[in-house]
Scaffold this active site. Structure first.
Site, PDB file in Angstrom:
ATOM      1  N   GLU A 271       0.926  -1.081  -0.167  1.00 12.67           N
ATOM      2  CA  GLU A 271       0.130  -0.129   0.168  1.00 12.67           C
ATOM      3  C   GLU A 271       0.949   1.180  -0.138  1.00 12.67           C
ATOM      4  O   GLU A 271       0.551   2.168  -0.603  1.00 12.67           O
ATOM      5  CB  GLU A 271      -0.661  -0.161   1.215  1.00 12.67           C
ATOM      6  CG  GLU A 271      -1.856  -1.176   1.263  1.00 12.67           C
ATOM      7  CD  GLU A 271      -2.746  -1.075  -0.074  1.00 12.67           C
ATOM      8  OE1 GLU A 271      -3.450   0.033  -0.408  1.00 12.67           O
ATOM      9  OE2 GLU A 271      -3.170  -2.078  -0.760  1.00 12.67           O
ATOM     10  N   TRP A 274       1.708   1.715  -3.630  1.00 14.36           N
ATOM     11  CA  TRP A 274       0.818   2.324  -4.350  1.00 14.36           C
ATOM     12  C   TRP A 274       0.826   3.613  -4.344  1.00 14.36           C
ATOM     13  O   TRP A 274       0.546   4.372  -5.429  1.00 14.36           O
ATOM     14  CB  TRP A 274      -0.693   1.764  -3.769  1.00 14.36           C
ATOM     15  CG  TRP A 274      -2.100   2.175  -4.399  1.00 14.36           C
ATOM     16  CD1 TRP A 274      -2.711   3.177  -4.236  1.00 14.36           C
ATOM     17  CD2 TRP A 274      -2.388   1.563  -5.958  1.00 14.36           C
ATOM     18  NE1 TRP A 274      -3.750   3.366  -5.213  1.00 14.36           N
ATOM     19  CE2 TRP A 274      -3.511   2.382  -6.222  1.00 14.36           C
ATOM     20  CE3 TRP A 274      -1.916   0.334  -6.596  1.00 14.36           C
ATOM     21  CZ2 TRP A 274      -4.204   2.004  -7.354  1.00 14.36           C
ATOM     22  CZ3 TRP A 274      -2.435   0.201  -7.876  1.00 14.36           C
ATOM     23  CH2 TRP A 274      -3.692   1.035  -8.286  1.00 14.36           C
ATOM     24  N   TRP A 302     -20.034  12.346 -21.070  1.00 19.95           N
ATOM     25  CA  TRP A 302     -20.693  12.355 -19.586  1.00 19.95           C
ATOM     26  C   TRP A 302     -22.288  13.234 -19.852  1.00 19.95           C
ATOM     27  O   TRP A 302     -22.131  14.418 -20.508  1.00 19.95           O
ATOM     28  CB  TRP A 302     -19.921  13.226 -18.822  1.00 19.95           C
ATOM     29  CG  TRP A 302     -18.627  12.909 -18.294  1.00 19.95           C
ATOM     30  CD1 TRP A 302     -17.278  12.955 -18.804  1.00 19.95           C
ATOM     31  CD2 TRP A 302     -18.218  11.670 -17.236  1.00 19.95           C
ATOM     32  NE1 TRP A 302     -16.542  12.427 -18.379  1.00 19.95           N
ATOM     33  CE2 TRP A 302     -16.863  11.465 -17.455  1.00 19.95           C
ATOM     34  CE3 TRP A 302     -19.277  10.961 -16.629  1.00 19.95           C
ATOM     35  CZ2 TRP A 302     -16.353  10.439 -16.668  1.00 19.95           C
ATOM     36  CZ3 TRP A 302     -18.583   9.952 -15.727  1.00 19.95           C
ATOM     37  CH2 TRP A 302     -17.210   9.739 -15.729  1.00 19.95           C
ATOM     38  N   ASN A 338     -10.459   3.144   2.926  1.00 26.45           N
ATOM     39  CA  ASN A 338     -10.069   2.990   1.619  1.00 26.45           C
ATOM     40  C   ASN A 338     -11.311   2.163   0.843  1.00 26.45           C
ATOM     41  O   ASN A 338     -11.516   2.608  -0.596  1.00 26.45           O
ATOM     42  CB  ASN A 338      -8.789   2.363   1.304  1.00 26.45           C
ATOM     43  CG  ASN A 338      -8.307   2.299  -0.178  1.00 26.45           C
ATOM     44  OD1 ASN A 338      -8.124   3.356  -0.918  1.00 26.45           O
ATOM     45  ND2 ASN A 338      -8.050   1.045  -0.481  1.00 26.45           N
ATOM     46  N   TRP A 356     -15.567  12.066 -13.003  1.00 25.23           N
ATOM     47  CA  TRP A 356     -14.731  11.652 -12.102  1.00 25.23           C
ATOM     48  C   TRP A 356     -14.016  13.161 -11.338  1.00 25.23           C
ATOM     49  O   TRP A 356     -13.847  13.154 -10.307  1.00 25.23           O
ATOM     50  CB  TRP A 356     -13.866  10.711 -12.306  1.00 25.23           C
ATOM     51  CG  TRP A 356     -12.770  11.206 -13.451  1.00 25.23           C
ATOM     52  CD1 TRP A 356     -12.871  10.723 -14.843  1.00 25.23           C
ATOM     53  CD2 TRP A 356     -11.646  12.137 -13.284  1.00 25.23           C
ATOM     54  NE1 TRP A 356     -11.752  11.375 -15.470  1.00 25.23           N
ATOM     55  CE2 TRP A 356     -11.018  11.998 -14.568  1.00 25.23           C
ATOM     56  CE3 TRP A 356     -10.841  12.584 -12.174  1.00 25.23           C
ATOM     57  CZ2 TRP A 356      -9.715  12.622 -14.822  1.00 25.23           C
ATOM     58  CZ3 TRP A 356      -9.679  13.287 -12.492  1.00 25.23           C
ATOM     59  CH2 TRP A 356      -9.121  13.369 -13.600  1.00 25.23           C
ATOM     60  N   TRP A 379      -8.903   8.234  -8.419  1.00 24.19           N
ATOM     61  CA  TRP A 379     -10.314   8.578  -8.934  1.00 24.19           C
ATOM     62  C   TRP A 379     -10.165   8.344 -10.380  1.00 24.19           C
ATOM     63  O   TRP A 379     -11.154   7.500 -10.916  1.00 24.19           O
ATOM     64  CB  TRP A 379     -10.396  10.349  -8.793  1.00 24.19           C
ATOM     65  CG  TRP A 379     -11.493  10.687  -7.597  1.00 24.19           C
ATOM     66  CD1 TRP A 379     -10.692  10.865  -6.567  1.00 24.19           C
ATOM     67  CD2 TRP A 379     -12.777  10.511  -7.412  1.00 24.19           C
ATOM     68  NE1 TRP A 379     -11.850  10.942  -5.669  1.00 24.19           N
ATOM     69  CE2 TRP A 379     -13.121  10.791  -6.081  1.00 24.19           C
ATOM     70  CE3 TRP A 379     -13.724  10.200  -8.220  1.00 24.19           C
ATOM     71  CZ2 TRP A 379     -14.343  10.780  -5.510  1.00 24.19           C
ATOM     72  CZ3 TRP A 379     -15.093   9.948  -7.815  1.00 24.19           C
ATOM     73  CH2 TRP A 379     -15.278  10.248  -6.375  1.00 24.19           C
TER      74      TRP A 379
END
Length: 454
Positions: A271, A274, A302, A338, A356, A379
């Site tokens: 993590e 990440w 969109w 998370n 987003w 995102w």
């Protein structure tokens, strides 16, 4: 006559494992600590409201800790290149040290400042203090950046192990006369009218001492069960270190080595990896917060924004328990688990079909740990437009996610209790999950077809 060293603090508000501070100490001249609130340099993204709250308290802690050791923290506001140059001139400084930043606009500021100061004969040096592996050191066999996490992290682990953290200095030689400094209160980082930060005060204690205490607590109490319970939002097993790393109150080197010494935790360290991957992605794609990393997603149609749907999501009034619980946790505490971040983001993008970027902007303003890499990176991952992106057809069903990861309802009970009360009156669902899932799949299929036609 002495020529002081300036240590320019940025997202590294700590004394331990601070390479720039160590370099200044080794130089042997008086040290001036500097923090610049830069909201004016081109491309610099101003902090969100929750971030400003954290910054205020973290700076107060840093200034106090520097003072206890004989140092000083100068606060100034304005474009960083000009402010640092002015302080060099005012203080007659002979050196400026900082830990590197990796955003595009920040790198441009730092490069221009470094060149200008060196032309004036000032010693300038920058250091690796915020990432375990710097972006230009991790490449594929073909010499290109990685776009998928697993091979990226495998390549990182094949490199020499991260260096050992540097010790915290016991004494810092400050200048005989401290340069003029802004008053922190004058920066108006804290909300007052209204004061919405009560939940943040109840939840967090910013500053390096609290960060180190939290790291020790996590490694002692939760690391052993992290792999098993990390996805359960009601289990309380996450590290809660994300804001500490975001503001640099603890370094990733310290986290790495103390985790290894505590028995490993390879899943936890992945993590941390990440986070590294997000910063490496931002380094090569500075417009991560505003443009799709995968350009084929520019063709995504969109629908016209529905303000009432966006507001229902922001306020935790969607009619879906775990979504609403997450959004209320965010508003109250400046944080969200998370797993629930993924659920709430998927709901906004794929059930409400809202861009987003609108969600990224809301998280940027309300999260205490929002940084310019991880926030847009994650995102885009959920949207399917980013690096190592989830498949476009992955639409998190909030009801199934709640059953799987909050089966006992402990998380929902804490943040959205009306959903579990016998006489509770939760909001009615604002969309149908099945219908909106299909609409999202149809829209994503259009993107695929457009990409194929090119």
């Amino acid at each position: 006559m002495s020529s002081p060293s300036i240590v320019w603090f940025r997202d590294d508000l700590r004394l331990a494992d601070h390479p720039a501070l160590r370099a200044a100490i080794d130089r042997g001249e008086p040290i001036i600590g500097l923090y610049v609130l830069d909201e004016e340099s081109p491309g610099i993204r101003p902090h969100g409201g929750a971030a400003k709250w954290w910054l205020h308290h973290s700076l107060a802690s840093l200034g106090e800790r520097l003072g206890e050791r004989g140092g000083t923290l100068v606060l100034r506001r304005g474009p960083a290149e000009r402010i640092v140059q002015e302080l060099v001139t005012d203080a007659g400084a002979g050196a400026v040290f900082w830990n590197r930043r990796y955003g595009g606009a920040e790198r441009e500021v730092d490069a221009a400042l470094k060149q200008g100061l060196r032309e004036e004969g000032v010693e300038v040096a920058s250091f690796a203090g915020s990432l375990l592996f710097e972006p230009w050191t991790v490449k594929t066999g073909a010499g290109t950046p990685f776009s998928v996490f697993t091979p990226f992290w495998r390549a990182c682990l094949a490199l020499p192990a991260p260096r050992a953290p540097l010790p915290e200095p016991r004494a810092i030689d400050g200048p005989g006369r401290a340069p003029a400094s802004d008053d922190l209160a004058d920066w108006d980082l804290l909300p007052t009218k209204p004061d919405w930060a009560g939940g943040l005060r109840e939840t967090w204690e910013p500053g390096e001492p609290a960060a180190r205490a939290r790291l020790r607590e996590f490694l002692r109490d939760d690391l052993g069960s992290y792999d098993r319970t990390r996805d359960e939002p009601g289990a309380g097993a996450t590290s809660l270190l994300s804001p500490r790393l975001r503001w640099g109150e603890v370094s990733p080197y310290t986290v790495w080595h103390e985790a290894v010494e505590a028995g490993g935790g390879s899943r936890f360290l992945s993590e941390v990896g990440w986070r590294e991957f997000a910063w490496h992605t931002l380094y090569r794609f500075p417009e991560l917060a505003t443009k799709n990393l995968r350009p084929e997603f520019d063709a995504f149609n969109w629908p016209r924004l529905k303000p009432t749907a966006l507001e229902a999501w922001q306020q935790g009034q969607t009619g879906y328990a775990i979504v609403d619980a997450g959004m209320r946790e965010l508003w109250q505490s400046g944080y969200m688990h998370n797993r629930v971040r993924m659920i709430t983001a998927s709901f906004l993008i794929k059930n409400l079909l809202i861009d987003w970027r609108r969600g990224e902007e809301w998280f940027w303003d309300t999260l205490v740990d929002a940084d310019e890499a991880s926030n847009p990176f994650n995102w885009q991952w959920v949207a399917g437009s980013g690096a190592d992106a989830s498949p476009y057809f992955r639409v998190f069903n909030p009801e199934l996610q709640a059953k799987k990861f909050d089966g006992d309802g402990s998380y929902v009970r804490q943040w959205a209790p009306e959903y579990l009360a016998e006489d509770g009156r939760p909001p009615m669902p604002i969309v149908d999950l099945k219908e909106t899932r299909q609409a999202a799949l149809d829209a994503y299929e259009d993107v695929k077809q457009a990409a194929r036609s090119h």
